[in-house]
Scaffold this motif. Structure first.
Motif, PDB file in Angstrom:
ATOM      1  N   GLY A  84      53.863  11.946  19.931  1.00 11.13           N
ATOM      2  CA  GLY A  84      53.452  12.423  18.837  1.00 11.13           C
ATOM      3  C   GLY A  84      53.397  13.770  18.641  1.00 11.13           C
ATOM      4  N   TYR A  85      53.485  14.517  19.985  1.00  9.97           N
ATOM      5  CA  TYR A  85      53.477  15.964  19.896  1.00  9.97           C
ATOM      6  C   TYR A  85      55.135  16.569  20.234  1.00  9.97           C
ATOM      7  N   TYR A  86      55.550  15.867  21.281  1.00  8.41           N
ATOM      8  CA  TYR A  86      56.980  16.257  21.398  1.00  8.41           C
ATOM      9  C   TYR A  86      58.136  15.936  20.729  1.00  8.41           C
ATOM     10  N   VAL A  87      57.813  14.805  19.757  1.00  8.01           N
ATOM     11  CA  VAL A  87      59.023  14.498  18.652  1.00  8.01           C
ATOM     12  C   VAL A  87      59.119  15.695  17.914  1.00  8.01           C
ATOM     13  N   PRO A  88      57.907  16.197  17.219  1.00  3.75           N
ATOM     14  CA  PRO A  88      58.124  17.438  16.509  1.00  3.75           C
ATOM     15  C   PRO A  88      58.402  18.640  16.882  1.00  3.75           C
ATOM     16  N   THR A  89      57.963  18.850  18.110  1.00  6.49           N
ATOM     17  CA  THR A  89      58.502  20.318  19.008  1.00  6.49           C
ATOM     18  C   THR A  89      59.723  20.024  19.303  1.00  6.49           C
ATOM     19  N   MET A  90      60.374  18.879  19.818  1.00  2.00           N
ATOM     20  CA  MET A  90      61.658  18.728  20.199  1.00  2.00           C
ATOM     21  C   MET A  90      62.564  19.112  18.944  1.00  2.00           C
ATOM     22  N   MET A  91      62.180  18.626  17.796  1.00  2.00           N
ATOM     23  CA  MET A  91      62.512  19.072  16.526  1.00  2.00           C
ATOM     24  C   MET A  91      62.777  20.508  16.465  1.00  2.00           C
ATOM     25  N   GLY A  92      61.748  21.236  16.444  1.00  2.00           N
ATOM     26  CA  GLY A  92      61.723  22.604  16.507  1.00  2.00           C
ATOM     27  C   GLY A  92      62.600  23.380  17.495  1.00  2.00           C
ATOM     28  N   LEU A  93      62.763  22.771  18.773  1.00  2.00           N
ATOM     29  CA  LEU A  93      63.717  23.502  19.699  1.00  2.00           C
ATOM     30  C   LEU A  93      65.113  23.114  19.376  1.00  2.00           C
ATOM     31  N   ALA A  94      65.349  22.020  18.644  1.00  2.00           N
ATOM     32  CA  ALA A  94      66.767  21.720  18.376  1.00  2.00           C
ATOM     33  C   ALA A  94      67.148  22.694  17.269  1.00  2.00           C
TER      34      ALA A  94
END
Length: 281
Positions: A84-94
């Motif tokens: 739940g945390y890393y899905v949106p943050t990895m979207m930000g990274l991408a």
């Protein structure tokens, strides 16, 4: 063997006056070139094909964020909470790396090998060329975000509670990343330095934006500095969109921070962006 008569015969048609159409007939006209928008759309198609046919670009833009997500989720004690945390943050990274790093590297290569300079003597407007490049990078970034969202929903059963806030966060990151990526080319002196300089700027900014760890675990001074960076508030907005805890204050902070960075980078890029190689070729 070329004779004088053959030269004469070859050049004679070029010297004749074109025939005028007879009465009642319409002359065939060459189709007018597309406008700025049409040229941007054509350039977008070309840039899109270039990116999806580049294996290294596909790996770093699409596959690497997915691998990060899987690694962080697997190594966490609470897989669902981590997802739940890393899905949106990895979207930000991408979104950030797919625009900032991508544009900084590719535009520098095109500039140093004389491709940007050639644009100046073609009918293609400069604005259409840049718009096509930026739009292609943004679309690839959004595609990666869609893949990450699909992985999160299928593998970890996490979906955004406030989709509109997630889309807003991604648009802000893509806009700021694109503007900063174009601006970064102004400080890169050669094509060999493009990737190191772009990563030296992009990776620390993404790291400090809470992409790899929650800023709540960082010291207060680090958090205060991170809040001034272009992606921090937008990443927080994306995480809150998955949690369903978006507030109007957070939306305004993300809009203000991302908008100011985007506007400032655009103004500086317009002033200092170069179409000519820095090194003589």
């Amino acid at each position: 063997m070329m004779t004088a008569s053959s030269v004469h015969n070859d050049t004679a048609p070029l010297m004749t006056t074109p025939a005028t159409p007879a009465d009642g007939q319409t002359s065939s006209r060459r189709p007018s070139p597309p406008g700025a928008l049409g040229s941007a759309v054509r350039q977008l198609r070309w840039d899109w094909l270039q990116q999806v046919r580049n294996p290294s670009a596909v790996f770093f833009t699409l596959a690497l964020p997915v691998l990060f997500l899987l690694a962080f989720a697997v190594t966490s004690t609470d897989t669902e909470a981590a997802a739940g945390y890393y899905v949106p943050t990895m979207m930000g990274l991408a979104a950030a790396s797919g625009t900032l790093t991508n544009l900084a590297v590719t535009l520098t290569y095109l500039r140093e090998y004389g491709q940007l300079k050639r644009i100046l003597v073609t009918p293609l407007p400069r604005s259409s060329f840049l718009a096509g490049r930026i739009a292609a990078a943004g679309i690839v970034s959004l595609l990666t975000c869609a893949v990450l969202g699909l992985v999160g929903a299928v593998a970890y059963d996490v979906v955004p509670e406030q989709v509109w806030a997630l889309l807003l966060a991604l648009v802000l990151i893509i806009a700021a990343g694109s503007a900063i990526g174009v601006l970064t080319t102004t400080i890169i002196r050669s094509e060999t330095a493009a990737a190191p300089v772009a990563n030296a700027i992009g990776l620390p900014v993404m790291l400090a934006s809470g992409v790899f760890f929650p800023l709540s675990t960082a010291p207060d001074w680090f958090t205060r500095v991170a809040e001034l960076l272009p992606f921090t508030r937008s990443v927080e907005l994306a995480v809150a969109a998955y949690d369903g805890t978006v507030t109007s204050e957070l939306v305004l902070q993300a809009l203000l921070t991302g908008g100011l960075w985007t506007l400032g980078a655009i103004l500086l890029a317009v002033r200092f962006f170069s179409w000519a190689p820095r090194k003589r070729r």
